[in-house]
Design a protein around this motif. Sequence first.
Motif, PDB file in Angstrom:
ATOM      1  N   ALA A   1     -10.514  15.625  -1.974  1.00 19.49           N
ATOM      2  CA  ALA A   1     -10.785  14.551  -2.924  1.00 19.49           C
ATOM      3  C   ALA A   1      -9.904  13.348  -2.611  1.00 19.49           C
ATOM      4  CB  ALA A   1     -10.552  15.036  -4.358  1.00 19.49           C
ATOM      5  N   GLU A   2     -10.435  12.171  -2.876  1.00 19.10           N
ATOM      6  CA  GLU A   2      -9.826  10.932  -2.400  1.00 19.10           C
ATOM      7  C   GLU A   2      -8.402  10.702  -2.890  1.00 19.10           C
ATOM      8  OE1 GLU A   2     -12.330   7.797  -3.879  1.00 19.10           O
ATOM      9  OE2 GLU A   2     -12.709   8.891  -5.733  1.00 19.10           O
ATOM     10  N   PHE A   3      -8.018  11.280  -4.032  1.00 19.39           N
ATOM     11  CA  PHE A   3      -6.689  11.005  -4.572  1.00 19.39           C
ATOM     12  C   PHE A   3      -5.667  12.080  -4.234  1.00 19.39           C
ATOM     13  CE2 PHE A   3      -9.509   8.657  -7.591  1.00 19.39           C
ATOM     14  CZ  PHE A   3      -9.141   7.386  -7.169  1.00 19.39           C
ATOM     15  N   VAL A   4      -6.040  13.034  -3.387  1.00 13.61           N
ATOM     16  CA  VAL A   4      -5.084  14.047  -2.943  1.00 13.61           C
ATOM     17  C   VAL A   4      -4.297  13.482  -1.758  1.00 13.61           C
ATOM     18  CG1 VAL A   4      -4.810  16.330  -1.906  1.00 13.61           C
ATOM     19  CG2 VAL A   4      -6.507  15.973  -3.709  1.00 13.61           C
TER      20      VAL A   4
ATOM     21  N   PHE B   1      -5.059   1.145  -5.176  1.00 10.26           N
ATOM     22  CA  PHE B   1      -5.566   1.770  -3.965  1.00 10.26           C
ATOM     23  C   PHE B   1      -6.243   3.108  -4.255  1.00 10.26           C
ATOM     24  CE2 PHE B   1      -1.833  -0.741  -3.159  1.00 10.26           C
ATOM     25  CZ  PHE B   1      -2.153  -1.511  -2.039  1.00 10.26           C
ATOM     26  N   ASP B   2      -7.325   3.376  -3.540  1.00  8.77           N
ATOM     27  CA  ASP B   2      -7.934   4.705  -3.570  1.00  8.77           C
ATOM     28  C   ASP B   2      -7.292   5.616  -2.532  1.00  8.77           C
ATOM     29  OD1 ASP B   2      -9.660   4.033  -5.595  1.00  8.77           O
ATOM     30  OD2 ASP B   2     -11.336   3.549  -4.260  1.00  8.77           O
ATOM     31  N   ASP B   3      -6.687   5.023  -1.510  1.00 11.16           N
ATOM     32  CA  ASP B   3      -6.062   5.778  -0.426  1.00 11.16           C
ATOM     33  C   ASP B   3      -4.541   5.741  -0.608  1.00 11.16           C
ATOM     34  OD1 ASP B   3      -4.996   6.727   1.967  1.00 11.16           O
ATOM     35  OD2 ASP B   3      -6.596   5.877   3.190  1.00 11.16           O
ATOM     36  N   SER B   4      -3.954   6.908  -0.868  1.00  9.19           N
ATOM     37  CA  SER B   4      -2.507   6.953  -1.111  1.00  9.19           C
ATOM     38  C   SER B   4      -1.708   6.546   0.116  1.00  9.19           C
ATOM     39  CB  SER B   4      -2.088   8.357  -1.572  1.00  9.19           C
ATOM     40  OG  SER B   4      -2.355   9.315  -0.565  1.00  9.19           O
ATOM     41  N   ALA B   5      -2.224   6.859   1.315  1.00  9.00           N
ATOM     42  CA  ALA B   5      -1.509   6.484   2.538  1.00  9.00           C
ATOM     43  C   ALA B   5      -1.454   4.962   2.682  1.00  9.00           C
ATOM     44  CB  ALA B   5      -2.178   7.109   3.754  1.00  9.00           C
ATOM     45  N   LEU B   6      -2.533   4.283   2.306  1.00  7.95           N
ATOM     46  CA  LEU B   6      -2.542   2.818   2.376  1.00  7.95           C
ATOM     47  C   LEU B   6      -1.563   2.232   1.360  1.00  7.95           C
ATOM     48  CD1 LEU B   6      -3.742   0.290   3.633  1.00  7.95           C
ATOM     49  CD2 LEU B   6      -5.608   0.409   1.964  1.00  7.95           C
ATOM     50  N   MET B   7      -1.513   2.830   0.177  1.00  5.01           N
ATOM     51  CA  MET B   7      -0.563   2.369  -0.836  1.00  5.01           C
ATOM     52  C   MET B   7       0.874   2.498  -0.314  1.00  5.01           C
ATOM     53  SD  MET B   7       0.079   3.793  -4.729  1.00  5.01           S
ATOM     54  CE  MET B   7       0.783   5.343  -4.123  1.00  5.01           C
ATOM     55  N   LYS B   8       1.181   3.617   0.337  1.00  6.37           N
ATOM     56  CA  LYS B   8       2.525   3.820   0.874  1.00  6.37           C
ATOM     57  C   LYS B   8       2.825   2.815   1.984  1.00  6.37           C
ATOM     58  CE  LYS B   8       2.577   8.794  -0.162  1.00  6.37           C
ATOM     59  NZ  LYS B   8       1.166   9.002  -0.514  1.00  6.37           N
ATOM     60  N   ALA B   9       1.812   2.468   2.765  1.00  5.94           N
ATOM     61  CA  ALA B   9       2.016   1.488   3.835  1.00  5.94           C
ATOM     62  C   ALA B   9       2.402   0.132   3.246  1.00  5.94           C
ATOM     63  CB  ALA B   9       0.752   1.368   4.683  1.00  5.94           C
ATOM     64  N   PHE B  10       1.772  -0.255   2.144  1.00  5.27           N
ATOM     65  CA  PHE B  10       2.149  -1.498   1.467  1.00  5.27           C
ATOM     66  C   PHE B  10       3.561  -1.376   0.895  1.00  5.27           C
ATOM     67  CE2 PHE B  10      -2.157  -2.724   2.014  1.00  5.27           C
ATOM     68  CZ  PHE B  10      -2.245  -4.082   1.715  1.00  5.27           C
ATOM     69  N   GLY B  11       3.878  -0.191   0.376  1.00  6.13           N
ATOM     70  CA  GLY B  11       5.227   0.030  -0.127  1.00  6.13           C
ATOM     71  C   GLY B  11       6.256  -0.082   0.981  1.00  6.13           C
ATOM     72  N   MET B  12       5.920   0.437   2.160  1.00  6.21           N
ATOM     73  CA  MET B  12       6.824   0.356   3.305  1.00  6.21           C
ATOM     74  C   MET B  12       7.091  -1.099   3.687  1.00  6.21           C
ATOM     75  SD  MET B  12       6.376   2.177   7.076  1.00  6.21           S
ATOM     76  CE  MET B  12       4.823   1.327   7.385  1.00  6.21           C
ATOM     77  N   ALA B  13       6.110  -1.969   3.452  1.00 11.65           N
ATOM     78  CA  ALA B  13       6.265  -3.391   3.762  1.00 11.65           C
ATOM     79  C   ALA B  13       7.057  -4.137   2.695  1.00 11.65           C
ATOM     80  CB  ALA B  13       4.892  -4.033   3.948  1.00 11.65           C
ATOM     81  N   GLY B  14       7.458  -3.429   1.618  1.00  9.10           N
ATOM     82  CA  GLY B  14       8.250  -4.057   0.574  1.00  9.10           C
ATOM     83  C   GLY B  14       7.443  -4.842  -0.431  1.00  9.10           C
ATOM     84  N   ILE B  15       6.137  -4.546  -0.528  1.00  7.23           N
ATOM     85  CA  ILE B  15       5.268  -5.295  -1.446  1.00  7.23           C
ATOM     86  C   ILE B  15       5.507  -4.893  -2.899  1.00  7.23           C
ATOM     87  CG2 ILE B  15       2.870  -5.867  -2.007  1.00  7.23           C
ATOM     88  CD1 ILE B  15       3.853  -6.947   0.673  1.00  7.23           C
ATOM     89  N   GLY B  16       5.848  -3.627  -3.129  1.00  9.47           N
ATOM     90  CA  GLY B  16       6.040  -3.192  -4.504  1.00  9.47           C
ATOM     91  C   GLY B  16       6.578  -1.778  -4.600  1.00  9.47           C
ATOM     92  N   PHE B  17       6.997  -1.399  -5.808  1.00  9.28           N
ATOM     93  CA  PHE B  17       7.377  -0.025  -6.105  1.00  9.28           C
ATOM     94  C   PHE B  17       6.104   0.836  -6.111  1.00  9.28           C
ATOM     95  CE2 PHE B  17      10.745  -2.614  -7.791  1.00  9.28           C
ATOM     96  CZ  PHE B  17      11.896  -1.863  -7.681  1.00  9.28           C
ATOM     97  N   PHE B  18       6.253   2.129  -5.827  1.00  4.37           N
ATOM     98  CA  PHE B  18       5.089   3.029  -5.886  1.00  4.37           C
ATOM     99  C   PHE B  18       5.554   4.441  -6.211  1.00  4.37           C
ATOM    100  CE2 PHE B  18       6.542   3.159  -1.511  1.00  4.37           C
ATOM    101  CZ  PHE B  18       6.416   4.492  -1.130  1.00  4.37           C
ATOM    102  N   THR B  19       4.611   5.279  -6.561  1.00  4.95           N
ATOM    103  CA  THR B  19       4.921   6.664  -6.930  1.00  4.95           C
ATOM    104  C   THR B  19       4.284   7.640  -5.950  1.00  4.95           C
ATOM    105  OG1 THR B  19       2.974   6.908  -8.348  1.00  4.95           O
ATOM    106  CG2 THR B  19       4.986   6.049  -9.373  1.00  4.95           C
TER     107      THR B  19
END
Length: 305
Positions: A98-101, A223-241
């Motif tokens: 599932a997309e959010f795993v 984001f629907d893709d958690s890996a993409l969200m983490k990539a933005f987090g790695m760039a310093g765009i925002g906090f994430f969980t």
Amino acid sequence: MNYKQLSYFWAVAKAGSLVKASEQLGVTPQTLSGQISLLEAELNVTLFKRVGRGLELTDSGRIALPYAESIFETGSMLEETLRHQPKKRPRVFNVGIAEFVPKSIAYHLLSAAMSLENPIRIVCREDNFETLLAQLAIHKLDIVLADRPMPSEVNITGISYKLGESGTSFFAKAELALKYPGQFPERLHRAPMLVMGEDSLIQRQLMRWLNEQHITPNIVGEFDDSALMKAFGMAGIGFFTASSVIAHEIEQEYGVIKIAETDEFTQQFYAISVPKRANHPAVVAVNESADKLFLFNKTPASTSL
């Protein structure tokens, strides 16, 4: 067409005489001659003509010979392939994710299947939850990994096993964390934040919890893709969980730091299968690997839905 008769024609054509072919095949010349005559009658052609003590192909025979050679060469290739095929062919394990795993959690759960004594070939499909359940229902999938159990209103006879649950950790690039100092969770107020899509359970839980804490972050990405969200987090765009069980991996892979962890809302993970697939060795391996990842005693969450 009788292919045994065709093989006799082919053998005689290659040997050049009935006697030589009969010695090679271990049958009498009379048998060969009779079978070839039956083939000629079936095809309504003459395949050989006698020249002295030998035989030569007629025009029809010369046309037929390349076809016969192709047929029996293919047969030899088939025999060779079957003789040398691997004794243990990999058993296919069709997995829906599932997309959010999170991908890393899916990997930890599935990797045990690759270590089974009998070889397994994993075929992974990622899609929305509803589509994966439909594929499970028609047996295109052996298992679905999801962040929720099978809904009771779904008309599928299946089993939802709770694999485990994890607390939630908050991450940020060190430079970003320094810009928003203070206590947790107050430091998240008006801070840039990255969240999962609105259909994910974790996003709804997160926003509800922040609201209860009177915290209003600045949502800068969804984001629907958690890996993409983490990539933005790695760039310093925002906090994430992310799930606390993979916190160390996230710090190492994405170069971020964990600023806080809470168990006040958790992420849950389920394996969903139909009874016919429940004893698949890879499905069993997934359930066993969850024990190591979550240290959680699994029980069926829903059956015969």
